[in-house]
Design a protein around this motif. Structure first.
Motif, PDB file in Angstrom:
ATOM      1  N   LEU A 273       0.813  -1.208   0.000  1.00  0.00           N
ATOM      2  CA  LEU A 273       0.000   0.000   0.000  1.00  0.00           C
ATOM      3  C   LEU A 273       0.857   1.273   0.000  1.00  0.00           C
ATOM      4  CD1 LEU A 273      -3.045   0.290   0.015  1.00  0.00           C
ATOM      5  CD2 LEU A 273      -3.001   0.398   2.494  1.00  0.00           C
ATOM      6  N   PRO A 276       2.401   2.205  -4.252  1.00  0.00           N
ATOM      7  CA  PRO A 276       1.472   1.843  -5.334  1.00  0.00           C
ATOM      8  C   PRO A 276       2.097   1.954  -6.720  1.00  0.00           C
ATOM      9  CG  PRO A 276       0.908   3.981  -4.410  1.00  0.00           C
ATOM     10  CD  PRO A 276       1.926   3.369  -3.497  1.00  0.00           C
ATOM     11  N   VAL A 289      -4.364  -2.436  -5.022  1.00  0.00           N
ATOM     12  CA  VAL A 289      -3.720  -1.343  -4.284  1.00  0.00           C
ATOM     13  C   VAL A 289      -4.050   0.000  -4.934  1.00  0.00           C
ATOM     14  CG1 VAL A 289      -1.481  -0.279  -3.787  1.00  0.00           C
ATOM     15  CG2 VAL A 289      -1.844  -2.682  -3.264  1.00  0.00           C
ATOM     16  N   TYR A 292      -7.825   0.866  -4.544  1.00  0.00           N
ATOM     17  CA  TYR A 292      -8.178   1.264  -3.185  1.00  0.00           C
ATOM     18  C   TYR A 292      -7.725   2.700  -2.926  1.00  0.00           C
ATOM     19  CZ  TYR A 292      -8.212   1.344   1.941  1.00  0.00           C
ATOM     20  OH  TYR A 292      -8.417   1.678   3.256  1.00  0.00           O
ATOM     21  N   ILE A 293      -6.481   3.003  -3.267  1.00  0.00           N
ATOM     22  CA  ILE A 293      -5.953   4.340  -2.994  1.00  0.00           C
ATOM     23  C   ILE A 293      -6.749   5.401  -3.748  1.00  0.00           C
ATOM     24  CG2 ILE A 293      -3.949   5.855  -3.263  1.00  0.00           C
ATOM     25  CD1 ILE A 293      -2.191   3.427  -2.688  1.00  0.00           C
ATOM     26  N   THR A 306      -2.656   1.482   6.334  1.00  0.00           N
ATOM     27  CA  THR A 306      -2.541   0.028   6.330  1.00  0.00           C
ATOM     28  C   THR A 306      -3.773  -0.607   6.972  1.00  0.00           C
ATOM     29  OG1 THR A 306      -0.246   0.479   6.827  1.00  0.00           O
ATOM     30  CG2 THR A 306      -0.915  -1.810   6.873  1.00  0.00           C
ATOM     31  N   GLY A 309      -6.674  -0.869   4.924  1.00  0.00           N
ATOM     32  CA  GLY A 309      -6.409  -1.950   3.981  1.00  0.00           C
ATOM     33  C   GLY A 309      -6.890  -3.302   4.492  1.00  0.00           C
ATOM     34  N   VAL A 346      -5.045  -5.900  -0.831  1.00  0.00           N
ATOM     35  CA  VAL A 346      -4.020  -4.859  -0.721  1.00  0.00           C
ATOM     36  C   VAL A 346      -2.956  -5.250   0.295  1.00  0.00           C
ATOM     37  CG1 VAL A 346      -5.604  -3.026  -1.414  1.00  0.00           C
ATOM     38  CG2 VAL A 346      -5.276  -3.487   0.993  1.00  0.00           C
ATOM     39  N   THR A 347      -3.312  -6.106   1.258  1.00  0.00           N
ATOM     40  CA  THR A 347      -2.345  -6.517   2.273  1.00  0.00           C
ATOM     41  C   THR A 347      -1.466  -7.650   1.760  1.00  0.00           C
ATOM     42  OG1 THR A 347      -4.020  -5.974   3.911  1.00  0.00           O
ATOM     43  CG2 THR A 347      -2.098  -7.170   4.694  1.00  0.00           C
TER      44      THR A 347
END
Lengths: 380, 345
Positions: A273, A276, A289, A292-293, A306, A309, A346-347
């Motif tokens: 994360l 990116p 990733v 999501y961002i 995080t 995430g 994402v993790t």
């Protein structure tokens, strides 16, 4: 006295009110949105709300709308358990996400076995999934994995003699213990073991002690909050040139701001994360990733953390499981969840099994090095 | 009132016996005040069970009774004697953690509970004497320190207590108690009855204490240390006794919570929990066990009702506190009781 009793009765009646509403697929969450753990619960709640809105706008799950019911447990295990009961009994949810903290998670966990409802925790500790509980899953990696990842990087540089300087708070103490227990198996030797209190403002003595230890080759700092930034500044002031590792607990831009220039050269394990744009084109995590961002920045005007995430992954794992189960029966959702294979979040990349309800391996962590106030992935 | 005349007309010996009683009190049917309190609580517990539609309501009900029990201890200390303790969560946590830890050393849950209560009482006895020489703010700070120390031990000694993450409480389930007599209950319901019974018993004992000679001594101290001493009250001993009793209340409540929850964290012994207990007592009315009940009920149940407006929850709770403190200084129950009295006369 009777009058007092009547007075008590009147006050009691005044409190009896409130009834739940009905919708299609209901998912519950109990998070620490306020209180000491709000830095965990706040981004988690925001992430879930954003995702539900997004999902419903694109047609829901198998055509059915999703309703999210979020309660704020303030990281209080007592409240968390009450809210979990409420989610299950009153709101009749098909699954629950949450427990920002380990305490809240563990207080809720037994209920999900009783009622046979799947539960995905967002808290870190190993006890949540070891021993495995049939209905309890979690998305964050453990501090044991962070230690293993750091040690793997240390040994790959041909080093093995490590000094620990740990915070005495919950995070630091727990990670120190995990690091000590995996050290031997990871091929490193802990030759120095110092600690500092949460509000200490100078860790020079501890660092001097470590640096003076015979044959010391690297320093690791398990800790959370302000402490690691102070240690990093002291490390730079002392002019030490040993490889220096921080933990995933400080993997945020905030840490670079706090530690300033002294942070250059520090390495730590983190989720993708933070980087990116530096992820390879063929990296399976690149898409989630960046999605999501972008979505989070558009919705809230700030970078996701995080912790958010973890919630992102929990929600997508759950939606994926409901879709595959083709049913809203909690037990079938649980079975589908446990059968999750290679789900890129994402993790990390999740593959659950009956023996593993976290589903991550060490590849979920990337070792990053801080360079000129930014993050650079270390090639391995 | 008719009763007054009868009392004054009665034989001289009888007058002597009742002279200190208020109007009418001597004419009441002969149910002791303790038993009456117990019955009123029992009716409320039963009433709750009648209207509760699901385990969730039983769960909230259980927390209300457990908090009532803990706050009854605060009523004894704060309402009867006028001593402020900001460390009672410490005693609460000792009860809870003893119940959690001892079973893993082979001690059965009921004995572990007793041991925890004994430890809390013992600690209160030992530290009570020196601490209770202080008064007002100084006492509040000293008890705050005591609570902090207990909290620190709980969160630092991870080998024993699991550290900040807390620990699992295995052992007795109240459901099994009811199975013994052939009743099959859900565990949430079973804990509700157990907690309700404990709160009723605790309240009855507290009411009886207030009517006993040593309870009167406590209330005399509340008004004036010096006056009480001049009447022959051993002030130090009486205070220490009240401190121990209230610690025992907190520890019993802590043990019940640990068992009902199945999991505890050091937060049960944290400063905020101490403040919460005192707040409940002050809000409901610290001079009466019914105040304990109302305070516990409002601060436990209201956040559940307010989840609908989660963003305003703290504002509403804060507003209620401020209004209560400004308009009803002695707390809700004494205020409503006063209104009732005034309307009648």
């Amino acid at each position: 006295m009777t009058r007092q009793a009547v007075a008590a009765g009147i006050s009691a009646l005044a409190l009896l009110a409130g009834a739940p509403a009905l919708a299609e697929i209901r998912i519950g969450a109990s998070l620490a949105i306020t209180g000491p753990a709000a830095f965990l619960g706040d981004p988690e709640a925001k992430t879930l709300e954003m995702l539900v809105e997004e999902l419903n706008a694109s047609g829901g799950i198998n055509g059915e709308e999703v309703e999210l019911i979020v309660y704020d447990d303030g990281a209080d295990p007592n409240k968390a358990r009450t809210f979990a009961t409420r989610l299950i009994e009153e709101d009749e949810v098909v699954a629950v996400i949450g427990g920002s903290s380990t305490g809240a998670t563990m207080a809720m966990a037994p209920l999900f076995a009783d009622y046979e409802i799947p539960f995905i925790s967002l808290a870190g500790a190993v006890v949540i999934i070891d021993p495995v509980q049939e209905f309890v899953f979690k998305t964050p990696h453990t501090d044991r994995m962070a230690c293993e990842k750091i040690f793997a990087d240390i040994t790959s540089r041909g080093l093995s003699r490590v000094g620990l300087i740990s915070g005495t708070g919950g995070f630091g103490a727990s990670m120190r213990e995990q690091c000590l227990s995996v050290a031997e198996a990871s091929g490193v030797e802990i030759v120095a073991d110092e600690s500092y209190g949460g509000s200490d403002s100078d860790m020079t003595p501890q660092l001097t002690n470590i640096a003076a230890t015979d044959g010391i080759e690297a320093i690791v700092n398990p800790g959370f909050g302000q402490g690691p930034a102070v240690v990093t500044r002291n490390y730079a002031q002392l002019g030490l040139d040993l490889p220096f590792y921080q933990s995933h607990g400080v993997a945020s831009d905030e840490f670079i701001k706090l530690a300033g220039d002294s942070a250059n050269g520090v390495r730590l394990p983190a989720t993708p994360l933070l980087i990116p744009d530096q992820l390879a084109e063929d990296d399976v995590q690149r898409q989630p990733v960046q999605d999501y961002i972008a979505a989070y920045e558009e919705a809230y005007g700030e970078k996701p953390s995080t912790f958010g995430g973890y919630a992102y992954d929990a929600f997508h794992l759950l939606v994926d499981a409901i879709e595959r189960a083709g049913s809203t029966d909690p037990v079938e959702i649980r079975d589908a969840l446990e059968a999750t294979e290679g789900h890129a979040g994402v993790t990390g990349v999740y593959s659950f099994s009956p023996e593993d309800h976290m589903g991550l391996d060490l590849s979920a962590f990337r070792i990053l090095e801080i360079e000129d106030g930014g993050w650079t992935p270390v090639e391995q | 009132m008719a009763g007054q005349g009868t009392t004054t007309d009665a034989a001289p010996a009888d007058t002597g016996r009742h002279a200190y009683l208020k109007n009418g009190e001597a004419r009441r049917p002969r149910i002791g005040p303790g038993l009456r309190t117990f019955l009123i609580f029992a009716v409320l517990v039963g009433l709750g069970a009648l209207i509760f539609p699901s385990s969730y309501f039983y769960r909230v009900g259980t927390l209300v009774w457990i908090n009532t029990l803990a706050v009854t201890g605060i009523v004894v200390l704060l309402g009867y004697v006028g001593l402020v303790s900001l460390g009672h969560a410490g005693f609460f946590a000792i009860g809870a953690y003893a119940t959690a830890i001892l079973p893993s050393y082979g001690i059965p849950s009921p004995l572990a509970m007793l041991a925890g209560v004994g430890m809390a009482g013992g600690l209160a006895l030992i530290v009570g004497r020196p601490i209770l020489k202080l008064s007002g703010y100084y006492l509040a700070i000293a008890t705050l320190g005591l609570g902090m120390l207990i909290w620190m031990v709980l969160s630092k000694e991870a080998w024993l207590t699991g550290g900040p993450d807390g620990m699992v409480v295995s052992g007795m389930n109240a459901r099994n108690l009811f199975k013994l007599v052939g009743l099959k209950l859900k565990s949430a319901e079973a804990w509700y009855w157990v907690a309700g019974f404990a709160a009723a018993t605790g309240a009855a004992i507290a009411v009886n204490l207030a009517r006993s000679p040593s309870g009167r001594a406590l209330r005399a101290i509340h008004d004036s240390d010096v006056a009480a001493r001049s009447l022959g009250v051993d002030v130090a001993r009486a205070k220490s006794r009240a401190f121990v009793i209230s610690a025992i209340y907190a520890a019993v409540a802590g043990a019940l919570l640990a068992l009902a929850n199945g999991y505890i964290t050091p937060e049960t012994g944290g400063f905020m929990h101490s403040v919460e207990m005192v707040t409940m007592a002050v809000l409901g009315g610290a001079t009466s066990v019914f105040g304990a009940l109302v305070g516990a009920l409002i601060l436990t149940a209201l956040p559940q009702v307010l989840t609908v407006f989660a963003d305003y929850e703290h504002m509403v709770l804060g507003g209620i506190m401020v209004v209560t403190m400004i308009a009803m200084r002695r707390g809700l129950v004494p205020f409503i009781a006063d209104l009732w009295n005034r309307r009648k006369s």
